[in-house]
Design a protein around this motif. Sequence first.
Motif, short mmCIF file in Angstrom:
data_model
loop_
_atom_site.label_atom_id
_atom_site.label_comp_id
_atom_site.label_asym_id
_atom_site.label_seq_id
_atom_site.Cartn_x
_atom_site.Cartn_y
_atom_site.Cartn_z
N ALA A 200 -0.71 -11.27 9.85
CA ALA A 200 -1.84 -10.47 9.93
C ALA A 200 -3.02 -11.12 10.73
O ALA A 200 -3.21 -12.39 10.53
CB ALA A 200 -2.36 -10.10 8.62
N ARG A 204 -7.95 -9.15 8.83
CA ARG A 204 -7.12 -7.87 8.57
C ARG A 204 -6.19 -8.42 7.40
O ARG A 204 -4.74 -8.14 7.68
CB ARG A 204 -6.63 -7.37 9.67
N ARG A 207 -2.12 -6.49 6.43
CA ARG A 207 -1.86 -5.50 7.66
C ARG A 207 -1.20 -6.42 8.71
O ARG A 207 -1.82 -7.35 9.41
CB ARG A 207 -3.13 -5.03 8.13
N THR A 243 4.42 -10.67 1.51
CA THR A 243 3.02 -10.51 0.68
C THR A 243 3.58 -10.88 -0.76
O THR A 243 2.73 -11.73 -1.60
CB THR A 243 2.79 -9.26 0.53
N GLU A 274 0.83 -1.08 12.40
CA GLU A 274 0.70 -1.90 11.55
C GLU A 274 1.53 -1.63 10.24
O GLU A 274 1.65 -0.59 9.84
CB GLU A 274 -0.81 -2.42 11.20
N CYS A 275 2.20 -2.72 9.75
CA CYS A 275 2.59 -2.35 8.22
C CYS A 275 1.54 -3.02 7.34
O CYS A 275 1.07 -4.03 7.27
CB CYS A 275 3.83 -3.35 8.17
N VAL A 276 1.05 -1.99 6.40
CA VAL A 276 0.30 -2.29 5.50
C VAL A 276 0.95 -2.25 3.97
O VAL A 276 1.54 -1.50 3.50
CB VAL A 276 -0.97 -0.95 5.29
N SER A 278 0.51 -3.93 -0.30
CA SER A 278 -0.02 -4.59 -1.59
C SER A 278 1.15 -4.85 -2.41
O SER A 278 2.11 -3.70 -2.47
CB SER A 278 -1.48 -3.88 -2.04
N ASP A 293 0.29 2.20 9.66
CA ASP A 293 -0.80 2.86 10.19
C ASP A 293 -0.58 2.72 11.78
O ASP A 293 -0.25 1.91 12.46
CB ASP A 293 -1.97 2.15 9.74
N GLN A 294 -1.02 3.83 12.27
CA GLN A 294 -0.87 3.74 13.95
C GLN A 294 -2.23 4.58 14.33
O GLN A 294 -1.98 5.91 14.00
CB GLN A 294 0.42 4.20 14.46
N ARG A 298 -2.39 7.21 8.88
CA ARG A 298 -1.26 6.56 8.09
C ARG A 298 -0.07 7.43 8.32
O ARG A 298 -0.09 8.75 7.93
CB ARG A 298 -1.65 6.63 6.31
N SER A 301 4.47 6.20 4.31
CA SER A 301 3.88 5.64 2.88
C SER A 301 4.90 5.69 2.11
O SER A 301 5.82 6.43 1.94
CB SER A 301 2.63 6.15 2.87
#
Length: 310
Positions: A200, A204, A207, A243, A274-276, A278, A293-294, A298, A301
């Motif tokens: 990341a 950010r 992300r 993560t 991006e790969c988001v 948690s 996300d692009q 989104r 997901s």
Amino acid sequence: MSHDPAASLSFDTFVPPATVNRRSAVEVFVTDHTRIGPDEYAIAVRVEPGHPLWSDQVAPWHDPVAIIEAFRQAFVVVRHGYLDVRRGTPSAVQHLTLDVPELAAFRVDGTAPLQGVVTVRVTPRDAAYDIAGTFAVAGAPAMTLSFDSVLFPRESYREIRAYQRARRFAEPLAPAAEAKPFLPEAVGRRDPANVVIAPAAPGRPGRFPLLVDRTHPSFFDRDYDHIPASLLIEGMRQAALHTATEAGLRGGEAVLTGAELDFGIFVEIDVPAECVVSVTGERGAITATVGIDQGGVRVSSGTLALTEVR
């Protein structure tokens, strides 16, 4: 469904690559297939232990994600071989779920391939198909998986894609900054060529830039005008693995044992994504909330379940 669909199927010889919309014989998993009911089919699949992508994980297990590709190939066989869908008809997955009830079926002994029978029910729905079934190893269920596939009119597909892209990106976007990929061991891989995310950027957190190598022999074995779902799933998984380690939820290796994912919009190849991620859970059992996300949208997901193995 047949109680033993594998009884009449052979694992000896792979079907020609074109049968499953592939170019390289290395990327073919299907060896045999048969209809076992009005809308049910059994497809024999085999994943070789030396596959450059699906045998590259650090964890001492066959990769359950390889069976997502096996299901995709099974559906290609069914739609072209049994349902008279014209070859070359564009398609897209919109929703996917999987569960691995028996991880022991994926244990690696170092030499044997991962082989079993994908048994699927294919149900037509307007311009789409619902696909649901199981992957069994030696007759024992090892995975359940379902997804839907939308088919697009071949003659108008390019117009549809151009319209979608024009609506999303009316203004030119800045090119992606050069991103250096993670070291393979940070994302559960051994080969640097199979690392698909970068750390990341400062400010950010959570992300991770998605790295798109259009020469990758597995993700881009055929021509795409968008990022294939297999690469999106791998990006989300790698982001989740990293993560989870950073959060102290992973001490050893972790295997993907569950997923529920939505793919709402085509993800463009030439636009930064991006790969988001948690994560929550406890040591040994991790749940990751994931997304792609692009262009401020989104586009994919869902959730992934990771099980730590030692």
